[in-house]
Design a protein around this motif. Structure first.
Motif, PDB file in Angstrom:
ATOM      1  N   ARG A 225       0.641  -1.619  -0.322  1.00 36.43           N
ATOM      2  CA  ARG A 225      -0.018  -0.019   0.021  1.00 36.43           C
ATOM      3  C   ARG A 225       0.989   0.813   0.058  1.00 36.43           C
ATOM      4  O   ARG A 225       1.973   0.862   0.145  1.00 36.43           O
ATOM      5  N   ILE A 226      -0.144   2.341  -0.602  1.00 34.90           N
ATOM      6  CA  ILE A 226       0.947   3.297  -0.317  1.00 34.90           C
ATOM      7  C   ILE A 226       1.231   3.828   0.623  1.00 34.90           C
ATOM      8  O   ILE A 226       0.528   3.778   1.666  1.00 34.90           O
ATOM      9  N   ALA A 227       2.346   4.860   1.021  1.00 34.31           N
ATOM     10  CA  ALA A 227       2.581   4.963   2.448  1.00 34.31           C
ATOM     11  C   ALA A 227       2.176   4.042   3.720  1.00 34.31           C
ATOM     12  O   ALA A 227       2.226   4.170   4.566  1.00 34.31           O
ATOM     13  N   PRO A 228       3.661   2.742   3.651  1.00 31.75           N
ATOM     14  CA  PRO A 228       3.510   1.527   4.292  1.00 31.75           C
ATOM     15  C   PRO A 228       3.945   2.514   5.320  1.00 31.75           C
ATOM     16  O   PRO A 228       3.200   1.849   6.633  1.00 31.75           O
ATOM     17  N   GLY A 229       4.136   3.043   6.069  1.00 36.69           N
ATOM     18  CA  GLY A 229       5.111   3.715   7.977  1.00 36.69           C
ATOM     19  C   GLY A 229       4.181   4.351   7.907  1.00 36.69           C
ATOM     20  O   GLY A 229       4.127   4.996   8.966  1.00 36.69           O
ATOM     21  N   ALA A 230       3.378   5.261   7.201  1.00 40.02           N
ATOM     22  CA  ALA A 230       2.421   6.481   7.964  1.00 40.02           C
ATOM     23  C   ALA A 230       1.323   6.718   7.885  1.00 40.02           C
ATOM     24  O   ALA A 230       0.827   5.211   7.590  1.00 40.02           O
ATOM     25  N   SER A 231       0.626   7.382   8.836  1.00 45.69           N
ATOM     26  CA  SER A 231      -0.830   7.204   9.334  1.00 45.69           C
ATOM     27  C   SER A 231      -1.075   8.573   9.478  1.00 45.69           C
ATOM     28  O   SER A 231      -0.318   9.238   9.828  1.00 45.69           O
ATOM     29  N   GLY A 232      -1.810   8.902  10.195  1.00 44.14           N
ATOM     30  CA  GLY A 232      -2.513  10.362  10.509  1.00 44.14           C
ATOM     31  C   GLY A 232      -3.440  10.813   9.412  1.00 44.14           C
ATOM     32  O   GLY A 232      -3.794  11.174   8.821  1.00 44.14           O
ATOM     33  N   ILE A 233      -3.864  12.526  10.089  1.00 45.55           N
ATOM     34  CA  ILE A 233      -4.523  13.228   9.685  1.00 45.55           C
ATOM     35  C   ILE A 233      -3.604  13.705   7.823  1.00 45.55           C
ATOM     36  O   ILE A 233      -4.117  14.034   7.456  1.00 45.55           O
ATOM     37  N   ASN A 234      -2.692  13.969   8.721  1.00 47.63           N
ATOM     38  CA  ASN A 234      -1.782  14.843   7.320  1.00 47.63           C
ATOM     39  C   ASN A 234      -1.749  13.797   6.615  1.00 47.63           C
ATOM     40  O   ASN A 234      -1.441  13.887   5.033  1.00 47.63           O
ATOM     41  N   LEU A 235      -1.503  12.582   6.412  1.00 51.00           N
ATOM     42  CA  LEU A 235      -1.535  11.538   5.001  1.00 51.00           C
ATOM     43  C   LEU A 235      -2.592  11.462   5.059  1.00 51.00           C
ATOM     44  O   LEU A 235      -3.134  11.698   4.210  1.00 51.00           O
ATOM     45  N   GLN A 236      -4.075  11.239   5.270  1.00 46.71           N
ATOM     46  CA  GLN A 236      -5.278  11.844   4.650  1.00 46.71           C
ATOM     47  C   GLN A 236      -5.414  13.024   3.779  1.00 46.71           C
ATOM     48  O   GLN A 236      -6.251  13.063   2.956  1.00 46.71           O
ATOM     49  N   GLU A 237      -4.376  14.365   4.238  1.00 52.25           N
ATOM     50  CA  GLU A 237      -4.823  15.294   3.837  1.00 52.25           C
ATOM     51  C   GLU A 237      -3.941  15.484   2.235  1.00 52.25           C
ATOM     52  O   GLU A 237      -4.747  15.803   1.711  1.00 52.25           O
ATOM     53  N   ILE A 238      -3.301  14.950   2.034  1.00 48.83           N
ATOM     54  CA  ILE A 238      -2.249  15.021   1.046  1.00 48.83           C
ATOM     55  C   ILE A 238      -2.676  13.535   0.026  1.00 48.83           C
ATOM     56  O   ILE A 238      -2.620  14.044  -0.683  1.00 48.83           O
ATOM     57  N   LEU A 239      -2.534  12.647   0.362  1.00 47.17           N
ATOM     58  CA  LEU A 239      -3.622  11.502  -0.153  1.00 47.17           C
ATOM     59  C   LEU A 239      -4.890  12.777  -0.924  1.00 47.17           C
ATOM     60  O   LEU A 239      -5.069  12.257  -2.037  1.00 47.17           O
ATOM     61  N   GLN A 240      -5.381  12.972  -0.822  1.00 45.40           N
ATOM     62  CA  GLN A 240      -6.532  13.332  -1.415  1.00 45.40           C
ATOM     63  C   GLN A 240      -6.550  14.660  -2.064  1.00 45.40           C
ATOM     64  O   GLN A 240      -7.251  14.533  -2.921  1.00 45.40           O
ATOM     65  N   ALA A 241      -5.145  15.516  -2.035  1.00 49.70           N
ATOM     66  CA  ALA A 241      -4.509  16.533  -2.695  1.00 49.70           C
ATOM     67  C   ALA A 241      -3.362  15.988  -3.705  1.00 49.70           C
ATOM     68  O   ALA A 241      -4.161  16.169  -4.836  1.00 49.70           O
ATOM     69  N   LEU A 242      -3.681  14.546  -3.704  1.00 47.54           N
ATOM     70  CA  LEU A 242      -2.766  13.744  -4.732  1.00 47.54           C
ATOM     71  C   LEU A 242      -3.872  13.095  -5.526  1.00 47.54           C
ATOM     72  O   LEU A 242      -3.644  13.151  -6.701  1.00 47.54           O
ATOM     73  N   ALA A 243      -4.852  13.005  -5.006  1.00 51.35           N
ATOM     74  CA  ALA A 243      -5.721  12.297  -6.003  1.00 51.35           C
ATOM     75  C   ALA A 243      -6.399  13.196  -6.497  1.00 51.35           C
ATOM     76  O   ALA A 243      -6.492  13.054  -7.686  1.00 51.35           O
ATOM     77  N   ALA A 244      -6.956  14.922  -5.586  1.00 51.03           N
ATOM     78  CA  ALA A 244      -7.066  15.352  -7.062  1.00 51.03           C
ATOM     79  C   ALA A 244      -6.374  16.437  -8.178  1.00 51.03           C
ATOM     80  O   ALA A 244      -6.611  16.397  -9.068  1.00 51.03           O
ATOM     81  N   GLY A 245      -5.335  15.770  -7.543  1.00 51.29           N
ATOM     82  CA  GLY A 245      -4.229  15.922  -9.148  1.00 51.29           C
ATOM     83  C   GLY A 245      -3.930  14.979 -10.028  1.00 51.29           C
ATOM     84  O   GLY A 245      -2.847  15.343 -10.510  1.00 51.29           O
ATOM     85  N   LYS A 246      -5.036  13.469 -10.027  1.00 56.53           N
ATOM     86  CA  LYS A 246      -4.722  12.978 -10.391  1.00 56.53           C
ATOM     87  C   LYS A 246      -3.257  12.035 -10.849  1.00 56.53           C
ATOM     88  O   LYS A 246      -2.603  11.603 -12.157  1.00 56.53           O
ATOM     89  N   VAL A 247      -2.775  11.892  -9.576  1.00 57.45           N
ATOM     90  CA  VAL A 247      -1.355  11.222  -9.493  1.00 57.45           C
ATOM     91  C   VAL A 247      -1.417   9.877  -9.960  1.00 57.45           C
ATOM     92  O   VAL A 247      -2.735   8.770  -9.482  1.00 57.45           O
ATOM     93  N   THR A 248      -0.781   9.166 -10.312  1.00 53.50           N
ATOM     94  CA  THR A 248      -1.350   7.576 -10.434  1.00 53.50           C
ATOM     95  C   THR A 248      -0.169   7.315  -9.430  1.00 53.50           C
ATOM     96  O   THR A 248       0.722   7.324  -9.148  1.00 53.50           O
ATOM     97  N   PHE A 249      -0.881   5.792  -8.404  1.00 57.94           N
ATOM     98  CA  PHE A 249       0.099   4.913  -7.536  1.00 57.94           C
ATOM     99  C   PHE A 249       0.197   3.913  -7.782  1.00 57.94           C
ATOM    100  O   PHE A 249      -0.969   3.493  -8.657  1.00 57.94           O
ATOM    101  N   MET A 250       0.798   2.906  -7.982  1.00 56.66           N
ATOM    102  CA  MET A 250       1.828   2.168  -8.030  1.00 56.66           C
ATOM    103  C   MET A 250       1.621   0.922  -7.541  1.00 56.66           C
ATOM    104  O   MET A 250       3.863   1.072  -7.082  1.00 56.66           O
TER     105      MET A 250
END
Length: 350
Positions: A245-270
């Motif tokens: 999974r993406i950001a395997p060692g991270a959690s919390g509000i900061n991670l949630q916020e940045i993942l939302q921003a990256l999804a809005a920017g149409k980042v491709t996750f592999m």
């Protein structure tokens, strides 16, 4: 800040001021404001480490912790600071978080502390961490520690890199090495090409990428924040992660916020993909599930594969003087770990 709070009271926007996280960072916030010493306040940097601790430990009896205040919720364990330095000389190498915190605490214990920083300014890794969007407050911890260290009597020399011989010639009682860390670059085919870089040049702006296809290798918080930085300049970003999974060692509000921003920017996750080699403006990935090979075009490749501590100076000094590694030089981590490393080492040092 106290000035902001006072202005809001004067404007009639608020009838009284209530403080939450700022009191975790500095329980004397109000006393310092009242006495006219607002510049001595240790400011909350908004890193949300306290919230991460709460989420992680809510089902245990562990209290909340603060990244910039290691005695938060442990005040009774440290009722006073020993004043036993007796003017003995201590040399600190590095003016990042751990170096400045150690210097401040050592000076308060009565040691004569001198800090040497090879760069023209303090900060270390914080001078990268404050570059992604909305991370400006992170640098407050360096500003506060620098001010507090100088107020405690610490001498800080910028743009100065000492050799082991020069350190030994000073005959210090002890040396604290806060020499930081170096980014990891894997030994794979194509990694030395001119369109391949690490995150540091991207965050500092020495490498500028605009309207490019960029592959970010590694999805820790640094990798994700670099991806968000790249989005600001119109880049098409792909984030590659070897874990499931993406950001395997991270959690919390900061991670949630940045993942939302990256999804809005149409980042491709592999996820579940390992970087095998770098070709001519393309990367070859291997699936960690079935070893299937995938090729992804990339105008630029940004490596975010973590860091390793800088131990070279320690290895040269350890047999000839009392020597301690702290912060990222000892174990790479977040601000909280760097502060804790410096605090624990100084408090157990005699």
């Amino acid at each position: 800040t106290p000035a902001q709070a006072e202005q809001q009271l004067q404007n009639g926007d608020q009838d009284f001021i209530g403080l939450g996280r700022p009191l975790l960072a500095d329980p004397d916030w109000a006393n310092k404001a009242k006495s006219g010493h607002a510049d001595a306040i240790t400011r909350c940097i908004g890193c949300l480490y306290c919230m991460d601790c709460f989420a992680k430990d809510m089902m245990t009896d562990k209290p909340i912790e603060c990244a910039v205040n290691p005695i938060t919720c442990h005040e009774k364990d440290y009722p006073s600071l020993s004043k036993d330095g007796h003017g003995r000389k201590v040399t600190v190498i590095g003016a990042g978080v751990s170096g400045l915190y150690a210097a401040k605490l050592l000076a308060k214990r009565g040691f004569a502390v001198t800090v040497y920083e090879k760069e023209p300014q303090a900060g270390g890794q914080i001078n990268l961490a404050d570059k992604p969007p909305h991370k400006e407050r992170i640098h407050w911890c360096i500003e506060d520690l620098e001010h507090q260290a100088k107020a405690a009597g610490v001498e800080i020399n910028y743009g100065t890199e000492l050799t082991p011989e020069q350190i030994a010639a000073q005959k210090p009682y002890a040396v604290f090495l806060a020499t930081g860390s170096t980014e990891i670059v894997p030994n794979i085919e194509g990694v030395r090409q001119d369109f391949v870089t690490t995150v540091s040049p991207v965050l500092t702006g020495s490498v500028k990428l605009k309207n490019k296809r960029v592959a970010v290798i590694g999805s820790g918080m640094t990798g994700l924040e670099t991806a968000e930085t790249l989005l600001r300049d119109g880049n098409q970003v792909t984030v590659v992660e070897m874990a499931a999974r993406i950001a395997p060692g991270a959690s919390g509000i900061n991670l949630q916020e940045i993942l939302q921003a990256l999804a809005a920017g149409k980042v491709t996750f592999m996820p579940k993909m390992k970087l095998a080699k770098i070709g001519d403006h393309e990367i070859t990935l291997l699936s960690t599930a079935d070893r299937a090979q995938t090729t992804v075009p990339a105008d630029a490749v940004v490596l975010s594969l973590g860091v390793r501590g800088n131990h070279a100076l320690y290895e040269k000094l350890k047999d000839n003087c009392r020597c301690y590694e702290i912060g990222n030089a000892a174990v790479p981590g977040r601000i909280a770990e760097s502060v804790r490393s410096a605090f624990d080492t100084v408090m157990s040092f005699s």
